[in-house]
Design an enzyme around this catalytic site. Structure first.
Site, PDB file in Angstrom:
ATOM      1  N   CYS A 184       0.820  -1.222   0.000  1.00 39.24           N
ATOM      2  CA  CYS A 184       0.000   0.000   0.000  1.00 39.24           C
ATOM      3  C   CYS A 184       0.855   1.275   0.000  1.00 39.24           C
ATOM      4  O   CYS A 184       0.369   2.320  -0.412  1.00 39.24           O
ATOM      5  CB  CYS A 184      -0.890   0.040   1.239  1.00 39.24           C
ATOM      6  SG  CYS A 184      -1.889  -1.419   1.490  1.00 39.24           S
TER       7      CYS A 184
HETATM    8  O1  KQY Z   1      -4.231  -0.146   2.476  1.00 38.02           O
HETATM    9  C1  KQY Z   1      -4.260   0.847   1.834  1.00 38.02           C
HETATM   10  N1  KQY Z   1      -4.091   0.777   0.545  1.00 38.02           N
HETATM   11  C2  KQY Z   1      -4.518   2.164   2.415  1.00 38.02           C
HETATM   12  C3  KQY Z   1      -4.985   2.113   3.787  1.00 38.02           C
HETATM   13  C4  KQY Z   1      -5.416   3.466   4.247  1.00 38.02           C
HETATM   14  C5  KQY Z   1      -5.554   3.540   5.678  1.00 38.02           C
HETATM   15  C6  KQY Z   1      -5.817   4.922   6.158  1.00 38.02           C
HETATM   16  N2  KQY Z   1      -5.777   4.955   7.580  1.00 38.02           N
END
Ligand code: KQY
Length: 366
Positions: A356
């Site tokens: 992520c």
């Molecule tokens: O996992 C993701 N691609 C983003 C997670 C965002 C979390 C915001 N607190």
């Protein structure tokens, strides 16, 4: 940089697989104190390990705010490029351009709309306008043309491609009411076909239980080769994840990819459940006066959230007995790459993991 309004597929462009060669990788320096416990100090240490690992094989660009530029520059190896750029948080996967490529090896970016994983329906923060402008700026920095698709909400973590015409998503995420509620499933699939060059879209029913992105595919399932995936797995029937992973497995086993191949599924064990501690909650600043996490909340920990670098697999580690099993499964899937486990709890408490926070730039001829 030209802003394009045509369709990548009609222009001969498609999304390559992450396991194909990269020119580089984008990350964003973490800062916001309601996402990252303790003023993001621990998160930054973990990010530095991830960035340093990727920089062994790829040109890494890290975006940092004006306030954090000097700190980022001083904390990162000299071969890493640090660029000042405004963001709302540090999820490069979801706010960077998705890069598409044509047969001649030219690359272009796609600038999707971003609404913090659900906008005013169930988004995770407001405002998100800085994040929404990252993709175009990144294309400008790369000196590549950029498709304007801001009318369609999509995050990079919600799609995976095999580079041979198959794209994988979850129904849970792409059909969630906070994304594109006025479009039918067929219309959403058409957008994926037109923009990513997909000939076959695999619609897994579910992501990871409790994943605050509405079940991004990049936490539950990933291509390791054309026709092959790893799927997050538990044998514990009492775990709410069990039925989800089972439904996804049954679905994958019932499908063929764009080339007509059956899909080989490698089960990637999940770590034991990871829960937020009281100390971590106390170290997070509230958002609009409300706590962002509660003690005992289960985090969406999964080994599937790895990054495929040119020479290595950057793998989240949780200090769990399954860390080694996961590394062994991935070593078999990626025999030519070094498995690099990195303790990832301080990234996970932000709500995502290594995949992520990274976004690859496929290698282009330029
Ligand atoms: O996992 C993701 N691609 C983003 C997670 C965002 C979390 C915001 N607190």
């Amino acid at each position: 940089m030209n802003i394009l309004h045509s369709l990548p597929r009609e222009d001969g462009f498609y999304m390559p697989a992450e396991f194909e060669p990269h020119e580089g990788c984008f990350l964003i320096w973490p800062e916001r104190p309601d996402s990252w416990a303790g003023g993001a100090y621990a998160a930054r240490k973990a990010f530095v390990k991830v960035i340093s690992a990727i920089a062994r094989w790829e040109k890494v660009t890290v975006f940092a705010s004006y306030n954090q530029y000097e700190n980022a520059r001083a904390s990162l190896p000299p071969q890493v490029r640090v660029a000042e750029l405004s963001t709302d948080d540090a999820w490069a996967r979801d706010v960077s351009p998705v890069i598409v490529k044509n047969a001649a090896g030219e690359i272009r970016g796609i600038d999707w709309g971003f609404n913090a994983w659900g906008g005013l329906y169930d988004g995770l923060y407001f405002p998100w306008d800085r994040d929404n402008h990252v993709a175009r700026k990144a294309c400008d920095l790369l000196d590549i043309d950029c498709y304007d698709r801001r009318d369609f909400i999509l995050e990079g973590g919600s799609i995976h491609a095999d580079g041979e015409g198959t794209v994988m998503v979850t129904e849970e995420c792409l059909l969630s009411p906070g994304r594109n509620p006025d479009l039918s499933r067929e219309e959403i699939e058409q957008v994926l076909r037109d923009n990513l060059g997909a000939e076959k879209v695999l619609w897994l029913p579910y992501g990871i239980w409790g994943d605050e992105t509405n079940g991004h595919v990049d936490n539950i399932c990933a291509f390791t080769a054309p026709g092959e995936v790893v799927l997050a797995w538990t044998d514990d029937e009492r775990d709410p994840q069990y039925e989800r992973s089972m439904a996804d497995l049954n679905y994958l086993q019932s499908q063929r990819d764009a080339k007509g191949r059956p899909i080989t599924v490698h089960k990637l064990p999940l770590p034991r459940p990871v829960y937020v501690t009281e100390a971590e909650c106390a170290a997070l600043e509230p958002m609009d006066g409300e706590p962002t996490r509660s003690p005992g909340e289960r985090l969406a920990a999964s080994y599937v959230n790895f990054y495929i670098a040119n020479g290595g697999i950057i793998l989240p580690a949780f200090g769990d007995p399954a860390d080694e099993q996961a590394a062994a499964v991935l070593q078999r899937c990626f025999p030519g790459r070094e498995i690099v486990p990195i303790p990832a709890r301080d990234i996970l408490t932000g709500g995502g993991n290594i995949h992520c926070i990274t976004s690859q730039v496929p290698k282009g001829n330029r």
